[in-house]
Write a protein that holds these residues in place. Sequence first.
Motif, PDB file in Angstrom:
ATOM      1  N   LYS A   1      94.728   7.786  49.196  1.00 55.33           N
ATOM      2  CA  LYS A   1      95.553   8.121  50.345  1.00 55.33           C
ATOM      3  C   LYS A   1      97.032   8.085  49.977  1.00 55.33           C
ATOM      4  N   ILE A   2      97.576   9.266  49.667  1.00 53.79           N
ATOM      5  CA  ILE A   2      98.991   9.423  49.365  1.00 53.79           C
ATOM      6  C   ILE A   2      99.604  10.294  50.452  1.00 53.79           C
ATOM      7  N   ASP A   3     100.715   9.829  51.032  1.00 53.82           N
ATOM      8  CA  ASP A   3     101.315  10.573  52.141  1.00 53.82           C
ATOM      9  C   ASP A   3     102.362  11.581  51.649  1.00 53.82           C
ATOM     10  N   SER A   4     103.075  12.165  52.589  1.00 53.98           N
ATOM     11  CA  SER A   4     104.057  13.206  52.255  1.00 53.98           C
ATOM     12  C   SER A   4     105.240  12.668  51.465  1.00 53.98           C
ATOM     13  N   GLU A   5     105.448  11.350  51.515  1.00 54.38           N
ATOM     14  CA  GLU A   5     106.523  10.718  50.740  1.00 54.38           C
ATOM     15  C   GLU A   5     106.057  10.328  49.345  1.00 54.38           C
TER      16      GLU A   5
ATOM     17  N   SER B   1      94.039  12.263  48.858  1.00 53.24           N
ATOM     18  CA  SER B   1      92.847  12.561  49.642  1.00 53.24           C
ATOM     19  C   SER B   1      93.197  12.972  51.068  1.00 53.24           C
ATOM     20  N   LEU B   2      94.484  12.901  51.426  1.00 46.57           N
ATOM     21  CA  LEU B   2      94.914  13.252  52.778  1.00 46.57           C
ATOM     22  C   LEU B   2      95.276  14.728  52.887  1.00 46.57           C
ATOM     23  N   HIS B   3      95.974  15.257  51.879  1.00 50.22           N
ATOM     24  CA  HIS B   3      96.367  16.667  51.898  1.00 50.22           C
ATOM     25  C   HIS B   3      96.718  17.081  50.478  1.00 50.22           C
ATOM     26  N   GLU B   4      96.246  18.234  50.060  1.00 54.21           N
ATOM     27  CA  GLU B   4      96.473  18.653  48.671  1.00 54.21           C
ATOM     28  C   GLU B   4      97.946  18.925  48.377  1.00 54.21           C
ATOM     29  N   ASP B   5      98.752  19.211  49.423  1.00 51.17           N
ATOM     30  CA  ASP B   5     100.178  19.422  49.203  1.00 51.17           C
ATOM     31  C   ASP B   5     100.898  18.126  48.842  1.00 51.17           C
ATOM     32  N   TRP B   6     100.231  17.008  49.044  1.00 49.64           N
ATOM     33  CA  TRP B   6     100.839  15.706  48.760  1.00 49.64           C
ATOM     34  C   TRP B   6     100.346  15.128  47.430  1.00 49.64           C
TER      35      TRP B   6
END
Length: 334
Positions: free
Chosen positions: A142-146, A276-281
């Motif tokens: 879990k990696i966020d946009s930051e 695992s949250l969003h491939e752009d991140w």
Amino acid sequence: MELHDVWFVLIAFLWIGYFFLEGFDFGVGVLTRLLARNRPEKRVLINTIGPVWDGNEVWLVTAGGATFAAFPEWYATLFSGFYLPLLVVLVCLIVRGVAFEYRVKRSGERWQRNWEAAIFWTSLITAFVWGLIFGNIVRGVKIDSELEYVGGIGDLFNPYALLGGLVTLSLFTFHGTVFVGLKTVGEIRERARKMSLRVGLVTAVLSLVFLLWTQADKGNGASLPALVVAVVALVAAVGVAQTGREGWAFVLSGLTVVAAVAMLFLTLFPNVMPSSLHEDWNLTVTNASSSPYTLKIMTWCAGIATPVVLLYQGWTYWVFRKRIGTHHLAEAAH
């Protein structure tokens, strides 16, 4: 090829070298309780890696330092998200190193027996935790946009990563049985050969499931050949070990480790740590790397220092290449 791509390959090479060398090192540590029947035999097993275990760990230090310098975002997210597992690894490596050095400082049986137990448990735990860590890196966390890890410690204990831990533990133990067969004589050598069959079969089943799962979920055209090489080399290593040709068996078991770890890095590229949250991140070789100037300086330094380190470590293995047995302990005492 850009410099950040080059450094991804170099860091992969460092991890492959670490797991190849420290793999049989951990395996021998586990075998001190599974294979040895008495304390002299434990001493023989420990003596097979005594001259080289600390040199093997240099690869880990170099891999960590290279990651910090070449991919600071990867290093920061990895060490914050995997803080507790990496702390366990660090503590185990410290205790393990102390155990090797302090085991012979006193002649008391209880003293030496406790340090030998420490070698066993720290080898077993570290071998498992490395598989857990790399399983999560490949699976994604879990990696966020930051570009920061926002998961919890419980997220790391998922079925895929736990299976990865069992694979590294069994694979390193098998690698260790082959190494013991290569480095010992007499009854220990014969027992290592027999144990390599049992451990090898378990390893083959676990590895096949894990690698096929990896290929199906994250794999690509580049990772498939590595999967095939790893499986074929493992099966061949088990068979060759039973014929008494430990040298070839060790080459094949080492090739299994190399191919399996290479496959994990091939599934990652160009990511270094998927989200695992969003491939752009996802953390990639581009958004996680240092400046081109930093990478250029590092490349020059690595080009000069790496061959020297490889030559020195190769010389160390050549000096301590002979087989040993329990009778050598008696000769040394005399």
